[in-house]
Design a protein around this motif. Structure first.
Motif, PDB file in Angstrom:
ATOM      1  N   ALA A  13       0.834  -1.207   0.000  1.00 35.15           N
ATOM      2  CA  ALA A  13       0.000   0.000   0.000  1.00 35.15           C
ATOM      3  C   ALA A  13       0.869   1.257   0.000  1.00 35.15           C
ATOM      4  CB  ALA A  13      -0.926  -0.006   1.216  1.00 35.15           C
ATOM      5  N   LEU A  14       2.019   1.165   0.658  1.00 35.25           N
ATOM      6  CA  LEU A  14       2.928   2.305   0.706  1.00 35.25           C
ATOM      7  C   LEU A  14       3.743   2.450  -0.577  1.00 35.25           C
ATOM      8  CD1 LEU A  14       4.191   1.772   4.361  1.00 35.25           C
ATOM      9  CD2 LEU A  14       2.812   3.700   3.554  1.00 35.25           C
ATOM     10  N   ARG A  15       4.022   1.314  -1.239  1.00 33.85           N
ATOM     11  CA  ARG A  15       4.811   1.370  -2.476  1.00 33.85           C
ATOM     12  C   ARG A  15       4.241   0.357  -3.473  1.00 33.85           C
ATOM     13  NH1 ARG A  15      11.236   1.084  -1.918  1.00 33.85           N
ATOM     14  NH2 ARG A  15      10.739   2.702  -0.397  1.00 33.85           N
ATOM     15  N   PRO A  16       3.174   0.728  -4.171  1.00 33.83           N
ATOM     16  CA  PRO A  16       2.481  -0.231  -5.046  1.00 33.83           C
ATOM     17  C   PRO A  16       3.318  -0.731  -6.217  1.00 33.83           C
ATOM     18  CG  PRO A  16       1.110   1.703  -4.586  1.00 33.83           C
ATOM     19  CD  PRO A  16       2.483   2.012  -4.091  1.00 33.83           C
ATOM     20  N   ASP A  17       4.376  -0.020  -6.573  1.00 31.18           N
ATOM     21  CA  ASP A  17       5.181  -0.410  -7.739  1.00 31.18           C
ATOM     22  C   ASP A  17       6.408  -1.235  -7.350  1.00 31.18           C
ATOM     23  OD1 ASP A  17       6.567   1.598  -6.462  1.00 31.18           O
ATOM     24  OD2 ASP A  17       7.041   2.730  -8.283  1.00 31.18           O
ATOM     25  N   PHE A  18       6.449  -1.765  -6.131  1.00 27.78           N
ATOM     26  CA  PHE A  18       7.590  -2.543  -5.659  1.00 27.78           C
ATOM     27  C   PHE A  18       7.349  -4.016  -5.992  1.00 27.78           C
ATOM     28  CE2 PHE A  18      10.014  -4.544  -2.038  1.00 27.78           C
ATOM     29  CZ  PHE A  18      11.270  -4.219  -2.518  1.00 27.78           C
ATOM     30  N   ALA A  19       8.032  -4.497  -7.022  1.00 29.83           N
ATOM     31  CA  ALA A  19       7.763  -5.844  -7.536  1.00 29.83           C
ATOM     32  C   ALA A  19       8.014  -6.918  -6.479  1.00 29.83           C
ATOM     33  CB  ALA A  19       8.622  -6.107  -8.771  1.00 29.83           C
ATOM     34  N   SER A  20       9.077  -6.778  -5.695  1.00 32.25           N
ATOM     35  CA  SER A  20       9.397  -7.801  -4.692  1.00 32.25           C
ATOM     36  C   SER A  20       8.318  -7.915  -3.636  1.00 32.25           C
ATOM     37  CB  SER A  20      10.743  -7.491  -4.027  1.00 32.25           C
ATOM     38  OG  SER A  20      11.789  -7.653  -4.942  1.00 32.25           O
ATOM     39  N   GLY A  21       7.639  -6.814  -3.342  1.00 33.15           N
ATOM     40  CA  GLY A  21       6.542  -6.865  -2.386  1.00 33.15           C
ATOM     41  C   GLY A  21       5.406  -7.737  -2.887  1.00 33.15           C
ATOM     42  N   HIS A  22       5.051  -7.584  -4.156  1.00 27.44           N
ATOM     43  CA  HIS A  22       3.980  -8.410  -4.740  1.00 27.44           C
ATOM     44  C   HIS A  22       4.400  -9.876  -4.792  1.00 27.44           C
ATOM     45  CE1 HIS A  22       1.352  -5.080  -5.940  1.00 27.44           C
ATOM     46  NE2 HIS A  22       2.457  -4.425  -6.216  1.00 27.44           N
ATOM     47  N   ASP A  23       5.662 -10.127  -5.146  1.00 29.51           N
ATOM     48  CA  ASP A  23       6.148 -11.504  -5.201  1.00 29.51           C
ATOM     49  C   ASP A  23       6.106 -12.153  -3.817  1.00 29.51           C
ATOM     50  OD1 ASP A  23       7.601 -13.768  -6.509  1.00 29.51           O
ATOM     51  OD2 ASP A  23       9.203 -13.146  -5.168  1.00 29.51           O
ATOM     52  N   SER A  24       6.557 -11.430  -2.806  1.00 28.67           N
ATOM     53  CA  SER A  24       6.562 -11.980  -1.442  1.00 28.67           C
ATOM     54  C   SER A  24       5.138 -12.232  -0.950  1.00 28.67           C
ATOM     55  CB  SER A  24       7.292 -11.025  -0.494  1.00 28.67           C
ATOM     56  OG  SER A  24       8.640 -10.893  -0.865  1.00 28.67           O
ATOM     57  N   LEU A  25       4.242 -11.299  -1.235  1.00 27.60           N
ATOM     58  CA  LEU A  25       2.842 -11.513  -0.848  1.00 27.60           C
ATOM     59  C   LEU A  25       2.279 -12.721  -1.582  1.00 27.60           C
ATOM     60  CD1 LEU A  25       0.298 -10.713   0.672  1.00 27.60           C
ATOM     61  CD2 LEU A  25      -0.197  -9.070  -1.167  1.00 27.60           C
ATOM     62  N   ASP A  39      11.884  -9.113 -15.972  1.00 27.39           N
ATOM     63  CA  ASP A  39      13.070  -9.973 -15.822  1.00 27.39           C
ATOM     64  C   ASP A  39      13.254 -10.470 -14.387  1.00 27.39           C
ATOM     65  OD1 ASP A  39      13.807  -7.623 -14.620  1.00 27.39           O
ATOM     66  OD2 ASP A  39      15.775  -7.488 -15.594  1.00 27.39           O
ATOM     67  N   PHE A  40      12.201 -10.457 -13.604  1.00 29.42           N
ATOM     68  CA  PHE A  40      12.239 -10.862 -12.198  1.00 29.42           C
ATOM     69  C   PHE A  40      12.179 -12.390 -12.136  1.00 29.42           C
ATOM     70  CE2 PHE A  40      10.125  -9.674  -7.853  1.00 29.42           C
ATOM     71  CZ  PHE A  40      11.090 -10.401  -7.181  1.00 29.42           C
ATOM     72  N   ALA A  41      13.363 -13.016 -12.069  1.00 26.53           N
ATOM     73  CA  ALA A  41      13.446 -14.480 -12.160  1.00 26.53           C
ATOM     74  C   ALA A  41      12.677 -15.174 -11.042  1.00 26.53           C
ATOM     75  CB  ALA A  41      14.910 -14.914 -12.149  1.00 26.53           C
ATOM     76  N   ASP A  42      12.759 -14.651  -9.829  1.00 24.22           N
ATOM     77  CA  ASP A  42      12.061 -15.288  -8.707  1.00 24.22           C
ATOM     78  C   ASP A  42      10.564 -15.319  -8.942  1.00 24.22           C
ATOM     79  OD1 ASP A  42      14.034 -15.846  -6.317  1.00 24.22           O
ATOM     80  OD2 ASP A  42      14.646 -13.935  -7.168  1.00 24.22           O
ATOM     81  N   ALA A  43      10.010 -14.205  -9.380  1.00 22.98           N
ATOM     82  CA  ALA A  43       8.565 -14.153  -9.620  1.00 22.98           C
ATOM     83  C   ALA A  43       8.172 -15.080 -10.763  1.00 22.98           C
ATOM     84  CB  ALA A  43       8.137 -12.717  -9.916  1.00 22.98           C
ATOM     85  N   GLN A  44       8.993 -15.128 -11.816  1.00 24.43           N
ATOM     86  CA  GLN A  44       8.717 -16.048 -12.926  1.00 24.43           C
ATOM     87  C   GLN A  44       8.689 -17.495 -12.408  1.00 24.43           C
ATOM     88  OE1 GLN A  44       7.969 -15.451 -16.062  1.00 24.43           O
ATOM     89  NE2 GLN A  44       8.667 -13.376 -16.527  1.00 24.43           N
ATOM     90  N   SER A  45       9.665 -17.843 -11.581  1.00 24.28           N
ATOM     91  CA  SER A  45       9.743 -19.202 -11.050  1.00 24.28           C
ATOM     92  C   SER A  45       8.600 -19.492 -10.086  1.00 24.28           C
ATOM     93  CB  SER A  45      11.091 -19.401 -10.344  1.00 24.28           C
ATOM     94  OG  SER A  45      11.212 -20.720  -9.862  1.00 24.28           O
ATOM     95  N   ALA A  96      -5.449 -15.303  -5.800  1.00 29.63           N
ATOM     96  CA  ALA A  96      -4.794 -14.068  -5.350  1.00 29.63           C
ATOM     97  C   ALA A  96      -3.279 -14.168  -5.488  1.00 29.63           C
ATOM     98  CB  ALA A  96      -5.182 -13.771  -3.909  1.00 29.63           C
ATOM     99  N   ALA A  97      -2.727 -15.341  -5.212  1.00 32.39           N
ATOM    100  CA  ALA A  97      -1.282 -15.532  -5.347  1.00 32.39           C
ATOM    101  C   ALA A  97      -0.858 -15.329  -6.793  1.00 32.39           C
ATOM    102  CB  ALA A  97      -0.883 -16.922  -4.864  1.00 32.39           C
ATOM    103  N   ARG A  98      -1.606 -15.925  -7.706  1.00 33.06           N
ATOM    104  CA  ARG A  98      -1.275 -15.779  -9.123  1.00 33.06           C
ATOM    105  C   ARG A  98      -1.309 -14.314  -9.540  1.00 33.06           C
ATOM    106  NH1 ARG A  98      -3.528 -19.289 -14.272  1.00 33.06           N
ATOM    107  NH2 ARG A  98      -2.515 -18.026 -15.884  1.00 33.06           N
ATOM    108  N   ALA A  99      -2.307 -13.587  -9.064  1.00 32.93           N
ATOM    109  CA  ALA A  99      -2.404 -12.163  -9.398  1.00 32.93           C
ATOM    110  C   ALA A  99      -1.183 -11.402  -8.883  1.00 32.93           C
ATOM    111  CB  ALA A  99      -3.691 -11.582  -8.818  1.00 32.93           C
ATOM    112  N   CYS A 100      -0.703 -11.767  -7.708  1.00 34.59           N
ATOM    113  CA  CYS A 100       0.489 -11.105  -7.149  1.00 34.59           C
ATOM    114  C   CYS A 100       1.723 -11.386  -7.998  1.00 34.59           C
ATOM    115  CB  CYS A 100       0.723 -11.572  -5.722  1.00 34.59           C
ATOM    116  SG  CYS A 100      -0.419 -10.893  -4.515  1.00 34.59           S
ATOM    117  N   PHE A 101       1.925 -12.646  -8.363  1.00 38.67           N
ATOM    118  CA  PHE A 101       3.091 -12.981  -9.183  1.00 38.67           C
ATOM    119  C   PHE A 101       3.015 -12.286 -10.542  1.00 38.67           C
ATOM    120  CE2 PHE A 101       3.050 -17.180  -6.693  1.00 38.67           C
ATOM    121  CZ  PHE A 101       3.958 -16.698  -5.762  1.00 38.67           C
TER     122      PHE A 101
END
Length: 200
Positions: free
Chosen positions: A115-127, A153-159, A139-144
């Motif tokens: 909510a504080l930083r909506p454009d932070f990709a790692s936050g969405h991946d971790s959630l 190019d976020f390898a962790d999120a792709q995986s 919901a998990a799929r939407a986050c990834f």
């Protein structure tokens, strides 16, 4: 020793109670991976001024790197009590709670961070990882997917998306995401491992 580090060291030598010099030297130590030294210096800064939220958060990160989880959590929560919209403290607290498998609290902390930083990709991946563990696949799929949209190019999120699709039996799509992760990071061991399992 870098010029800035030299200056901070000189200041701290002349004024052992100088908050900024102790804190900034601690950050230098953290960046070098000298986490014991980072804890020592940032703790010194916090003993001088305990009301600066970024120092509390940085001390928490130093503790977390040492595996001192209880102290890390205490520092993050202190930072948040001082500054309720402190992004780093919410995000790092979420990671700590996820690692401890305290999923409901992890979800809360990560949602506050996003909510504080909506454009932070790692936050969405971790959630997404939290929600996947909780069984909320949609919901998990939407986050990834959001993490990948923000950082293709976020390898962790792709995986992670590949693993979710793998669990759902969509092997072609899972394979594509594993391969994409490996393409972005050829030394990505988890991506290779997951793709190998799928191919078996």
């Amino acid at each position: 020793m870098g010029e800035a580090e030299y200056v901070y060291t000189q200041i701290l030598g002349a004024d052992p109670e100088n908050f900024d010099a102790a804190h900034l030297l601690g950050l230098v130590a953290y960046q070098r991976g000298e986490f014991v030294r980072a804890v020592e210096l940032i703790s010194k800064a916090v003993s001088v001024n305990s009301s600066y939220p970024q120092a509390q958060s940085n001390l928490g990160e130093s503790y977390r790197q040492l595996g001192r989880i209880a102290e890390a959590e205490q520092c993050y929560r202190k930072a948040i009590s001082l500054q309720p919209d402190h992004f780093d403290a919410h995000y790092n607290l979420g990671l700590l709670l996820l690692a401890r498998n305290e999923l409901a609290q992890a979800q809360e902390a990560l949602r506050r961070a996003i909510a504080l930083r909506p454009d932070f990709a790692s936050g969405h991946d971790s959630l997404g990882k939290v929600l996947h563990k909780l069984g909320d696949v949609t919901a998990a799929r939407a986050c990834f997917e959001r993490a990948i949209a923000l950082q293709p190019d976020f390898a962790d999120a792709q995986s992670n998306l590949g693993a979710l699709l793998h669990d759902q039996g969509d092997l072609d799509a899972a394979s594509a995401h594993y391969r994409q992760a490996i393409a972005f990071r050829p030394d990505f061991a988890i991506g290779h491992f997951n793709l190998g399992n799928l191919l078996l």
